[in-house]
Every structure is written in structure tokens, then in C-alpha cells.
Design a protein around this motif. Structure first.
Motif, PDB file in Angstrom:
ATOM      1  N   ARG A 254     -38.481 -27.258   2.956  1.00 19.30           N
ATOM      2  CA  ARG A 254     -39.376 -27.463   1.815  1.00 19.30           C
ATOM      3  C   ARG A 254     -40.544 -28.320   2.278  1.00 19.30           C
ATOM      4  O   ARG A 254     -40.359 -29.320   2.968  1.00 19.30           O
ATOM      5  N   ALA A 255     -41.755 -27.905   1.890  1.00 23.48           N
ATOM      6  CA  ALA A 255     -42.968 -28.626   2.278  1.00 23.48           C
ATOM      7  C   ALA A 255     -43.568 -29.305   1.052  1.00 23.48           C
ATOM      8  O   ALA A 255     -43.543 -28.753  -0.047  1.00 23.48           O
TER       9      ALA A 255
ATOM     10  N   GLN B 211     -45.516 -30.775   7.555  1.00 22.16           N
ATOM     11  CA  GLN B 211     -44.683 -31.887   7.104  1.00 22.16           C
ATOM     12  C   GLN B 211     -43.377 -31.410   6.449  1.00 22.16           C
ATOM     13  O   GLN B 211     -42.730 -32.174   5.742  1.00 22.16           O
ATOM     14  N   ALA B 212     -43.017 -30.153   6.663  1.00 19.74           N
ATOM     15  CA  ALA B 212     -41.818 -29.587   6.025  1.00 19.74           C
ATOM     16  C   ALA B 212     -40.557 -30.320   6.487  1.00 19.74           C
ATOM     17  O   ALA B 212     -40.454 -30.743   7.642  1.00 19.74           O
ATOM     18  N   GLN B 213     -39.612 -30.445   5.579  1.00 18.47           N
ATOM     19  CA  GLN B 213     -38.336 -31.100   5.859  1.00 18.47           C
ATOM     20  C   GLN B 213     -37.184 -30.126   5.603  1.00 18.47           C
ATOM     21  O   GLN B 213     -37.184 -29.401   4.617  1.00 18.47           O
TER      22      GLN B 213
ATOM     23  N   ALA C 293     -40.917 -21.377  -3.252  1.00 17.17           N
ATOM     24  CA  ALA C 293     -41.917 -21.713  -2.234  1.00 17.17           C
ATOM     25  C   ALA C 293     -41.274 -22.145  -0.916  1.00 17.17           C
ATOM     26  O   ALA C 293     -41.979 -22.356   0.072  1.00 17.17           O
ATOM     27  N   ASP C 294     -39.956 -22.268  -0.862  1.00 17.54           N
ATOM     28  CA  ASP C 294     -39.270 -22.711   0.348  1.00 17.54           C
ATOM     29  C   ASP C 294     -39.280 -21.623   1.419  1.00 17.54           C
ATOM     30  O   ASP C 294     -39.474 -20.444   1.124  1.00 17.54           O
ATOM     31  N   ARG C 295     -39.039 -22.039   2.651  1.00 12.31           N
ATOM     32  CA  ARG C 295     -38.935 -21.106   3.769  1.00 12.31           C
ATOM     33  C   ARG C 295     -37.559 -21.216   4.394  1.00 12.31           C
ATOM     34  O   ARG C 295     -36.895 -22.235   4.303  1.00 12.31           O
TER      35      ARG C 295
ATOM     36  N   SER D  45     -39.641 -16.761   1.037  1.00  8.32           N
ATOM     37  CA  SER D  45     -38.943 -16.312  -0.162  1.00  8.32           C
ATOM     38  C   SER D  45     -39.696 -15.149  -0.796  1.00  8.32           C
ATOM     39  O   SER D  45     -40.919 -15.079  -0.769  1.00  8.32           O
ATOM     40  N   ASP D  46     -38.948 -14.244  -1.384  1.00  6.05           N
ATOM     41  CA  ASP D  46     -39.528 -13.104  -2.095  1.00  6.05           C
ATOM     42  C   ASP D  46     -38.995 -13.112  -3.526  1.00  6.05           C
ATOM     43  O   ASP D  46     -38.327 -12.191  -3.964  1.00  6.05           O
TER      44      ASP D  46
END
Length: 109
Positions: free
Chosen positions: A12-13, A28-30, A73-75, A85-86
Motif C-alpha cells: 500500500r502506498a 514509499q509503498a509499505q 489501489a493496492d498492488r 488490483s482490478d
């Protein structure tokens, strides 16, 4: 479940403001979740007409154990590849077991 053999990490960014408004700062994603799940292709790679586009899209269905706080919105990092994500996640049950199902896509040239 026997199909749960893929190491999956969710990132998540934070939102930052730029000249056009709020955007995700992926530098800055964690990582906020990591575990074993299932990443299954649900559709073959889609390649649009070459005259209009030069990209192809690959889509997968991802199953995570339990109720995961996933945002659209996460990857996802699956087998060393980044996925977006779709859509929103879908929580579901199979007997007494809880899962989170979501769709992801990857765009490549």
C-alpha cells in the motif's frame, strides 16, 4: 486448500499531492500483508488489435486466506511480478473457512 501454494505480498502506498491532485507514491509503498495464497489465471492474455495498441493484458484471480484488509489501489507481488488490483475484493466462505477473492491485472508491451 491444496491450491494455496503461492507466496503473495500486498503493498500500500501513501497518497501525496502533486500538480494534478492526490496520487499514490509507490516509492514509499509499505508491505502490509504477506502469506500463502493462490494466484490462478482466469483469462488468457488479451491482446487488442495491433493497429490501435501495442500492449497486452494478463488477468488473474487471487485467493487469500482469511479476511484481508485489501484496498482497490493496492498492488500485489506474486512470483516476483507486480500486479495491480482490478476491482474491489470479495470476501467469501467455504464452510467454516474464510477467504478474500480479488482480481488483478498486469499490462505489458
Amino acid at each position: 486448500m491444496a491450491l494455496f501454494n503461492d507466496r503473495i505480498a500486498l503493498y500500500r502506498a501513501p497518497l501525496i499531492d502533486d500538480a494534478y491532485g492526490p496520487v499514490r507514491d509507490w516509492d514509499q509503498a509499505q508491505k502490509y500483508w504477506e502469506g500463502i495464497g493462490a494466484a490462478l489465471p482466469y483469462r488468457r492474455a488479451y491482446k487488442p488489435d495491433a493497429a490501435t495498441r501495442e500492449t497486452s493484458r494478463t488477468r488473474i484471480t487471487v485467493y487469500l486466506p482469511g479476511a484481508v484488509d485489501f484496498d482497490s489501489a493496492d498492488r500485489l507481488l506474486i512470483r516476483g511480478e507486480w500486479w495491480e488490483s482490478d476491482g474491489d475484493p470479495w470476501p467469501w466462505r467455504l464452510g467454516s473457512r474464510h477467504y478474500t477473492q480479488l482480481y488483478a491485472k498486469k499490462v505489458s508491451k
